[in-house]
Structures are given as structure tokens and as C-alpha cells.
Design a protein around this motif. Structure first.
Motif, PDB file in Angstrom:
ATOM      1  N   LEU A 169       0.823  -1.206   0.000  1.00  0.00           N
ATOM      2  CA  LEU A 169       0.000   0.000   0.000  1.00  0.00           C
ATOM      3  C   LEU A 169       0.857   1.256   0.000  1.00  0.00           C
ATOM      4  N   HIS A 170       1.982   1.219   0.684  1.00  0.00           N
ATOM      5  CA  HIS A 170       2.884   2.373   0.626  1.00  0.00           C
ATOM      6  C   HIS A 170       3.423   2.553  -0.794  1.00  0.00           C
ATOM      7  N   GLY A 171       3.683   1.436  -1.475  1.00  0.00           N
ATOM      8  CA  GLY A 171       4.114   1.525  -2.866  1.00  0.00           C
ATOM      9  C   GLY A 171       3.051   2.162  -3.749  1.00  0.00           C
ATOM     10  N   LEU A 172       1.797   1.777  -3.530  1.00  0.00           N
ATOM     11  CA  LEU A 172       0.698   2.379  -4.290  1.00  0.00           C
ATOM     12  C   LEU A 172       0.589   3.869  -3.986  1.00  0.00           C
ATOM     13  N   ALA A 173       0.779   4.231  -2.710  1.00  0.00           N
ATOM     14  CA  ALA A 173       0.696   5.637  -2.322  1.00  0.00           C
ATOM     15  C   ALA A 173       1.795   6.447  -3.000  1.00  0.00           C
ATOM     16  N   CYS A 174       2.996   5.897  -3.062  1.00  0.00           N
ATOM     17  CA  CYS A 174       4.108   6.599  -3.710  1.00  0.00           C
ATOM     18  C   CYS A 174       3.849   6.779  -5.206  1.00  0.00           C
ATOM     19  N   ASP A 175       3.283   5.769  -5.839  1.00  0.00           N
ATOM     20  CA  ASP A 175       2.924   5.880  -7.253  1.00  0.00           C
ATOM     21  C   ASP A 175       1.878   6.977  -7.452  1.00  0.00           C
ATOM     22  N   ARG A 200       8.939   7.835   3.630  1.00  0.00           N
ATOM     23  CA  ARG A 200       9.846   7.314   4.655  1.00  0.00           C
ATOM     24  C   ARG A 200       9.337   6.002   5.228  1.00  0.00           C
ATOM     25  N   ARG A 201       8.053   5.957   5.595  1.00  0.00           N
ATOM     26  CA  ARG A 201       7.507   4.725   6.165  1.00  0.00           C
ATOM     27  C   ARG A 201       7.426   3.622   5.124  1.00  0.00           C
ATOM     28  N   GLY A 202       7.211   4.013   3.856  1.00  0.00           N
ATOM     29  CA  GLY A 202       7.195   3.016   2.799  1.00  0.00           C
ATOM     30  C   GLY A 202       8.542   2.351   2.616  1.00  0.00           C
ATOM     31  N   ALA A 203       9.614   3.159   2.701  1.00  0.00           N
ATOM     32  CA  ALA A 203      10.963   2.601   2.574  1.00  0.00           C
ATOM     33  C   ALA A 203      11.258   1.644   3.726  1.00  0.00           C
TER      34      ALA A 203
END
Length: 214
Positions: A169-175, A200-203
Motif C-alpha cells: 500500500l505504501h508503494g501504491l501511495a508513492c505511485d 519514509r515509512r514506505g521505505a
């Protein structure tokens, strides 16, 4: 109520498909309504989305055209398609927000990606209309990002149930952040803060995955 609406729309689609299978073409019998009237039909947002997408596919197939021929008819069809595209650009982010509030991550992503594609098509078809719609469209996607942030940062509604899902979900948010920024529209003052936090939290979530993938 929503379930009945969805079933009614699906019945119409199946009936149309059945007629094509039996006689090779859809029945000429139907009720013709202007788009303005169709937009006023009291349906829930998901049901309206199904209907509007169906109408767009019919226009793409050359159906639903007004009477007449030549340039005038083509311009009319283009206006109708542009109106549907603009309406979908407003509705799809809204439905994506609803999916996120109920844990429908894949459905939400599908809807906001569809909105981006429909906006691209509107830019090609009616550049001035797309330019006028730009700020409103960007705001709709910003609201989708805000829902993602609420889910991931504050655990609202239906939070992800595993570390892998958190990373995805963090990856989707970054996209989505990149897609919003690519629109070149003014963004709210809090956007940069949310962007930094999600990145940051996604990484960190990605590093916690055994295969470093989401």
C-alpha cells in the motif's frame, strides 16, 4: 439499495450481450435519454460508475450516436464522449475513496488508474475542457491520497493486516503521489508533509520484507 441497482445495471448488460449472441446485433428497441437526464438518475456512486462506463464503451463502439452525418454528427459524438470522460474523472476518485474506507485496495487502485486514463483521453479529445477540469481532478486524487494516509498512518477504517500489505500500500501511495504531481496543479500545504511521511515509512516497510519487494 446499492445491490439492487448494481443487479439492474448488470441485467441490462447481460440482456444486450444475449441479443448479440442470438441474432448478431442488439435490439433496436430502447429508451433514448440525453446525458443530462442520465446524470440525474438517482443511483449510488458505484452503480452510477458502472452505468457511465457502459455508456462510454457504447460510444467507443460507435453506438449511441445522434442522428445526422458528417462533421456535425462527429462533433456531437465528441461532445458526448468528452462529457462522459469528464464525469468519470470526477466520479472515479470518489468511488476509490469509498473502496479504501472498506479495505478494497485493488478496486481503489483500479478506479484511480481509470480516472487518470480517462483524463488523458479527455486531454486528447478536448484539451481546453481537460485544462479547466485539471484543478478539480487533482483535488479528487489528493483526497484518495488522504484516505491512503489515514489508513496507513492512523489505522482508520480497515488497516492492512500484514507487513507485506503495508509495504504494497505504501508503494501504491508513492505511485499516486507521482501521478498527482505530474498533473502540475497547485497542491494543498499539507501535501509535502504527507508525501515525506509516506515515502519514509514506505521505505522502512519495504526493508522489513524478506525479499525486499511488495
Amino acid at each position: 439499495m446499492q445491490e439492487r441497482e448494481m443487479k439492474a445495471v448488470e441485467v441490462l448488460r447481460k440482456q444486450d450481450a444475449l441479443r448479440k449472441q442470438t441474432d448478431g446485433q442488439s435490439s433496436g428497441l430502447g429508451i433514448w435519454l440525453p446525458l443530462e437526464t442520465i446524470w440525474e438518475i438517482p443511483l449510488s456512486e458505484p452503480s452510477r460508475l458502472v452505468l457511465w462506463r457502459f455508456l462510454l464503451t457504447q460510444l467507443d463502439k460507435g453506438k449511441g450516436k445522434g442522428k445526422g452525418s458528417g462533421k456535425a454528427a462527429g462533433e456531437g459524438d465528441g461532445d458526448g464522449r468528452a462529457a462522459l470522460l469528464a464525469s468519470l474523472c470526477g466520479l472515479e476518485p470518489l468511488v476509490a475513496c469509498q473502496h479504501l474506507e472498506h479495505g478494497g485496495w485493488d478496486a481503489a487502485e483500479s478506479d484511480w488508474c481509470a480516472a487518470l486514463e480517462h483524463y488523458r483521453q479527455l486531454q486528447e479529445l478536448k484539451p481546453k475542457a481537460a485544462q479547466a477540469l485539471g484543478p478539480t481532478f487533482a483535488e479528487g486524487l489528493v483526497q484518495v491520497l488522504a484516505r491512503l494516509d489515514q489508513v496507513l498512518t492512523h489505522g482508520q477504517w480497515t488497516p492492512p493486516g500484514s507487513g507485506h500489505e503495508v509495504a504494497r500500500l505504501h508503494g501504491l501511495a508513492c505511485d499516486l503521489i507521482e501521478q498527482i504531481q505530474s498533473l502540475g496543479q497547485p497542491l494543498p500545504s499539507w501535501f509535502a508533509v504527507v508525501e515525506e511521511g509516506l515515502m519514509r515509512r514506505g521505505a522502512l516497510a519495504l526493508l522489513e520484507q524478506p525479499d525486499r519487494s511488495c
